[in-house]
Design an enzyme around this catalytic site. Structure first.
Site, PDB file in Angstrom:
ATOM      1  N   CYS A 118       0.922  -1.103   0.145  1.00 19.75           N
ATOM      2  CA  CYS A 118      -0.049   0.032   0.031  1.00 19.75           C
ATOM      3  C   CYS A 118       0.665   1.259  -0.006  1.00 19.75           C
ATOM      4  O   CYS A 118       0.412   2.295  -0.329  1.00 19.75           O
ATOM      5  CB  CYS A 118      -1.077   0.018   1.392  1.00 19.75           C
ATOM      6  SG  CYS A 118      -1.948  -1.603   1.357  1.00 19.75           S
ATOM      7  N   HIS A 261      -3.929   6.728   2.579  1.00 18.20           N
ATOM      8  CA  HIS A 261      -4.351   5.461   1.970  1.00 18.20           C
ATOM      9  C   HIS A 261      -5.801   4.951   2.582  1.00 18.20           C
ATOM     10  O   HIS A 261      -5.814   5.110   3.705  1.00 18.20           O
ATOM     11  CB  HIS A 261      -3.210   4.427   2.439  1.00 18.20           C
ATOM     12  CG  HIS A 261      -3.637   3.112   1.965  1.00 18.20           C
ATOM     13  ND1 HIS A 261      -4.047   2.509   0.902  1.00 18.20           N
ATOM     14  CD2 HIS A 261      -3.634   1.757   2.904  1.00 18.20           C
ATOM     15  CE1 HIS A 261      -4.405   1.407   0.851  1.00 18.20           C
ATOM     16  NE2 HIS A 261      -4.153   0.766   2.230  1.00 18.20           N
ATOM     17  N   ASN A 291     -10.069  -1.040  -0.366  1.00 14.87           N
ATOM     18  CA  ASN A 291      -8.686  -0.744  -0.192  1.00 14.87           C
ATOM     19  C   ASN A 291      -8.171  -1.338  -1.469  1.00 14.87           C
ATOM     20  O   ASN A 291      -7.891  -2.315  -1.879  1.00 14.87           O
ATOM     21  CB  ASN A 291      -8.135  -1.685   0.948  1.00 14.87           C
ATOM     22  CG  ASN A 291      -6.571  -1.502   1.238  1.00 14.87           C
ATOM     23  OD1 ASN A 291      -5.959  -1.194   0.302  1.00 14.87           O
ATOM     24  ND2 ASN A 291      -6.191  -2.104   2.245  1.00 14.87           N
TER      25      ASN A 291
HETATM   26  N1  ACO Z   1     -17.942 -10.147   8.124  1.00 15.01           N
HETATM   27  C1  ACO Z   1     -18.738 -10.448   9.527  1.00 15.01           C
HETATM   28  N2  ACO Z   1     -17.513 -10.703  10.455  1.00 15.01           N
HETATM   29  C2  ACO Z   1     -16.220 -10.759  10.317  1.00 15.01           C
HETATM   30  C3  ACO Z   1     -15.778 -10.509   9.269  1.00 15.01           C
HETATM   31  C4  ACO Z   1     -16.684 -10.198   7.950  1.00 15.01           C
HETATM   32  N3  ACO Z   1     -16.209  -9.847   6.690  1.00 15.01           N
HETATM   33  N4  ACO Z   1     -14.316 -10.454   9.146  1.00 15.01           N
HETATM   34  C5  ACO Z   1     -14.025 -10.701  10.459  1.00 15.01           C
HETATM   35  N5  ACO Z   1     -15.240 -11.095  11.203  1.00 15.01           N
HETATM   36  C6  ACO Z   1     -15.472 -11.469  12.658  1.00 15.01           C
HETATM   37  C7  ACO Z   1     -14.081 -11.917  13.119  1.00 15.01           C
HETATM   38  O1  ACO Z   1     -14.197 -13.343  12.961  1.00 15.01           O
HETATM   39  C8  ACO Z   1     -14.430 -11.599  14.788  1.00 15.01           C
HETATM   40  O2  ACO Z   1     -15.424 -12.691  15.200  1.00 15.01           O
HETATM   41  P1  ACO Z   1     -15.524 -13.073  16.555  1.00 15.01           P
HETATM   42  O3  ACO Z   1     -15.378 -11.836  17.564  1.00 15.01           O
HETATM   43  O4  ACO Z   1     -16.355 -13.973  16.735  1.00 15.01           O
HETATM   44  O5  ACO Z   1     -14.152 -13.796  16.683  1.00 15.01           O
HETATM   45  C9  ACO Z   1     -15.206 -10.212  14.650  1.00 15.01           C
HETATM   46  O6  ACO Z   1     -15.778 -10.152  13.177  1.00 15.01           O
HETATM   47  C10 ACO Z   1     -14.257  -9.275  14.774  1.00 15.01           C
HETATM   48  O7  ACO Z   1     -12.914  -9.238  14.202  1.00 15.01           O
HETATM   49  P2  ACO Z   1     -11.880  -8.356  14.316  1.00 15.01           P
HETATM   50  O8  ACO Z   1     -10.413  -8.788  13.446  1.00 15.01           O
HETATM   51  O9  ACO Z   1     -11.404  -8.144  15.673  1.00 15.01           O
HETATM   52  O10 ACO Z   1     -12.408  -7.109  13.531  1.00 15.01           O
HETATM   53  P3  ACO Z   1     -11.881  -5.606  13.312  1.00 15.01           P
HETATM   54  O11 ACO Z   1     -12.919  -4.763  13.965  1.00 15.01           O
HETATM   55  O12 ACO Z   1     -10.487  -5.775  14.073  1.00 15.01           O
HETATM   56  O13 ACO Z   1     -12.051  -5.381  11.726  1.00 15.01           O
HETATM   57  C11 ACO Z   1     -10.444  -5.366   9.797  1.00 15.01           C
HETATM   58  C12 ACO Z   1     -11.483  -6.131  10.956  1.00 15.01           C
HETATM   59  C13 ACO Z   1     -11.380  -4.302   9.049  1.00 15.01           C
HETATM   60  C14 ACO Z   1      -9.740  -6.267   9.391  1.00 15.01           C
HETATM   61  C15 ACO Z   1      -9.438  -4.310  10.747  1.00 15.01           C
HETATM   62  O14 ACO Z   1      -8.820  -5.072  11.528  1.00 15.01           O
HETATM   63  C16 ACO Z   1      -8.557  -3.563   9.864  1.00 15.01           C
HETATM   64  O15 ACO Z   1      -8.930  -2.649   8.846  1.00 15.01           O
HETATM   65  N6  ACO Z   1      -7.278  -3.667   9.915  1.00 15.01           N
HETATM   66  C17 ACO Z   1      -6.347  -2.995   9.230  1.00 15.01           C
HETATM   67  C18 ACO Z   1      -6.039  -3.560   7.718  1.00 15.01           C
HETATM   68  C19 ACO Z   1      -4.959  -2.677   7.225  1.00 15.01           C
HETATM   69  O16 ACO Z   1      -4.926  -1.548   7.435  1.00 15.01           O
HETATM   70  N7  ACO Z   1      -4.261  -3.391   6.333  1.00 15.01           N
HETATM   71  C20 ACO Z   1      -3.122  -2.840   5.687  1.00 15.01           C
HETATM   72  C21 ACO Z   1      -3.185  -2.151   4.715  1.00 15.01           C
HETATM   73  S1  ACO Z   1      -3.556  -3.215   3.335  1.00 15.01           S
HETATM   74  C22 ACO Z   1      -2.231  -3.546   2.321  1.00 15.01           C
HETATM   75  O17 ACO Z   1      -1.243  -3.362   2.729  1.00 15.01           O
HETATM   76  C23 ACO Z   1      -2.418  -4.431   1.064  1.00 15.01           C
END
Ligand code: ACO
Length: 334
Positions: A118, A261, A291
Site C-alpha cells: 500500500c 491510504h 482498499n
Molecule cells: N463479516 C463478518 N464478521 C467478520 C468479518 C466479516 N467480513 N471478518 C471478520 N469478522 C468477525 C471476526 O471473525 C470476529 O469474530 P469473533 O469476535 O466471533 O471472533 C469479529 O468479526 C471481529 O473481528 P476483528 O478482526 O476483531 O474485527 P476488526 O474490528 O479488527 O476489523 C479489519 C477487521 C476490518 C480487518 C480491521 O482490523 C482492519 O482494517 N485492519 C487493518 C487492515 C489494514 O490496514 N491493512 C493494511 C493495509 S492493506 C495492504 O497493505 C495491502
C-alpha cells in the site's frame, strides 16, 4: 520558504482507472458469511471494483497513465522513467512497468516496479523526486496499481471483503518556474520487517515454492492479522505525518487536505483525531473502491483534483501504510 525547502519536482498531471464491474457488500453476503452492516461499520466500504477476466494489471496502469499524461500535456515520448508500485503485477517476472512501457509505446527508458504494497505509490513518488532533484530525469510517470482480486481467498471473509482493483498515476516534472514554489516539499519512508508476516502472500516465492498441496491451502493468497495492523497503522501514520510535516517546516494547521491510504475509515478517524485535523479535511472514496493498496492514494488524489476539491497551491499531506510493514508520507504544495 527557505531555499533548502524549494521543491525540485511537481505533480503535472493525475489520472486514474477503475474496472467497470461493481461488487457490492450485498453481493458478498451471498459469497461468504458476512453482512453489509458489518463491512460498512467496521471498514466504511460499501462496494469495490473487480477487473474483467481478460483485464490485466498493466492494462489498468496504462489507462490511468494516459489520463495523467493528458492532464500534464505530455506524451509517452516525453517520459524519462516509469515507476510502478504494485504487488499484483502481470507476472512474477518481469516487472509490470515494462509492460506499461511497451503498451504506452514509451522510449527505452528505465521502467521498474516497487514492492511496498500500500505504500508503493509513496515510495515511487519519493524515488521519482530524487531523480528529478539530481537532474538525472525530467518527466517521471509514477503509478500505483493493484489487481488484488486475483490474490484473494474468496472464502476468507476477513480479507476478501476489504480489497478492490484499480490504478492511479501521476506525472512528475521539474518544479522550476512556479511562483510561489509548488511541488514536493518533503518525503519520508519507513519499514519494519519484524511485522513482515502480519500481511503476507506466503506461497509462490523461494520460501514456499508452490505445490498442489500449498495451492489447496490458498498459500498463494493474501493472509492478514487485521487487528495487529490496525493499531500499528494508526500509530505509524500519525507519527509519519507529523515527521514529514516537520521536515517541510509545517504543522497540522498548514494542511489543506490529507490524502491518506484508504484501508479503513476507522483508521483514518483515529488518525484525524490524533493529528488534530478534522475528517472534513480528509479526501475519501473508500466507500466506492475499498482498499486498492498502492492505487488508493493516486485514485483519490485524481478524483479530488478533477472534482475541483484540491486546488493549485493547496498543501497536501500524503501517507500510506501496508504490507512490509512499509509506510511513508509526503508533503506536497499542489
Ligand atoms: N463479516 C463478518 N464478521 C467478520 C468479518 C466479516 N467480513 N471478518 C471478520 N469478522 C468477525 C471476526 O471473525 C470476529 O469474530 P469473533 O469476535 O466471533 O471472533 C469479529 O468479526 C471481529 O473481528 P476483528 O478482526 O476483531 O474485527 P476488526 O474490528 O479488527 O476489523 C479489519 C477487521 C476490518 C480487518 C480491521 O482490523 C482492519 O482494517 N485492519 C487493518 C487492515 C489494514 O490496514 N491493512 C493494511 C493495509 S492493506 C495492504 O497493505 C495491502
Amino acid at each position: 520558504m527557505s531555499p533548502s525547502l524549494l521543491p525540485a519536482s511537481r505533480i503535472l498531471g493525475t489520472g486514474h482507472y477503475v474496472p467497470e464491474r461493481i461488487l457490492s457488500n450485498r453481493d458478498l453476503e451471498t459469497m461468504v458469511d458476512t453482512t453489509d452492516d458489518w463491512i460498512t461499520e467496521r471498514t466504511g466500504i460499501r462496494e469495490r471494483r473487480i477487473a474483467a477476466p481478460d483485464e490485466v494489471t498493466s492494462d489498468m496502469a496504462v489507462a490511468a497513465a494516459r489520463n495523467a499524461l493528458e492532464m500534464a500535456g505530455l506524451t509517452p515520448a516525453d517520459l524519462s522513467m516509469i515507476i510502478v508500485g504494485t504487488i499484483s503485477g502481470d507476472r512474477p517476472m518481469p516487472a509490470c512497468a515494462v509492460y506499461v512501457q511497451q503498451k504506452l509505446g514509451a522510449p527505452n527508458i528505465p521502467s521498474f516496479d516497487i514492492s511496498a504494497a500500500c505504500a508503493g505509490f509513496i515510495y515511487g513518488l519519493s524515488i521519482a523526486d530524487q531523480f528529478i532533484r539530481t537532474g538525472h530525469k525530467k518527466y517521471v510517470l509514477v503509478i500505483g496499481v493493484e489487481l488484488l482480486s486475483r490474490f484473494l481467498n474468496w472464502k476468507d471473509r476477513s480479507t476478501c471483503v476489504l480489497f478492490g482493483d484499480g490504478a492511479g498515476a501521476v506525472v512528475l516534472g521539474p518544479a522550476e518556474g512556479t511562483s510561489p514554489p509548488r511541488g514536493i516539499l518533503a518525503t519520508r519512508l519507513y519499514s519494519d520487517g519484524s511485522l513482515a508476516d502480519s500481511l503476507v502472500i506466503p506461497g509462490g516465492g523461494s520460501r514456499e515454492p508452490l505445490t498442489p498441496e500449498l495451492l489447496e491451502q490458498q498459500r498463494n493468497k493474501v493472509h492478514m492479522s487485521g487487528q495487529e495492523l490496525f493499531k500499528f497503522a494508526v500509530k505509524s501514520l500519525v507519527s509519519c505525518a507529523k515527521n514529514v510535516l516537520a521536515e517541510a517546516n509545517m504543522t497540522a494547521d498548514d494542511v489543506t487536505w490529507v490524502v491518506a491510504h484508504q484501508a479503513n475509515v476507522r483508521i483514518l478517524t483515529q488518525v484525524s483525531h490524533r493529528l488534530g485535523i478534522s475528517m472534513e479535511r480528509f479526501v475519501l472514496n473508500i466507500h466506492k473502491y475499498g482498499n486498492t493498496s498502492s492505487a488508493s492514494i493516486p485514485i483519490v488524489l485524481d478524483e479530488a483534483v478533477r472534482s475541483g476539491k484540491i486546488q493549485p497551491n493547496d498543501t497536501l499531506v500524503l501517507c500510506a501504510l501496508g504490507a512490509g510493514i512499509s509506510w511513508g508520507g509526503a508533503v506536497v504544495k499542489f
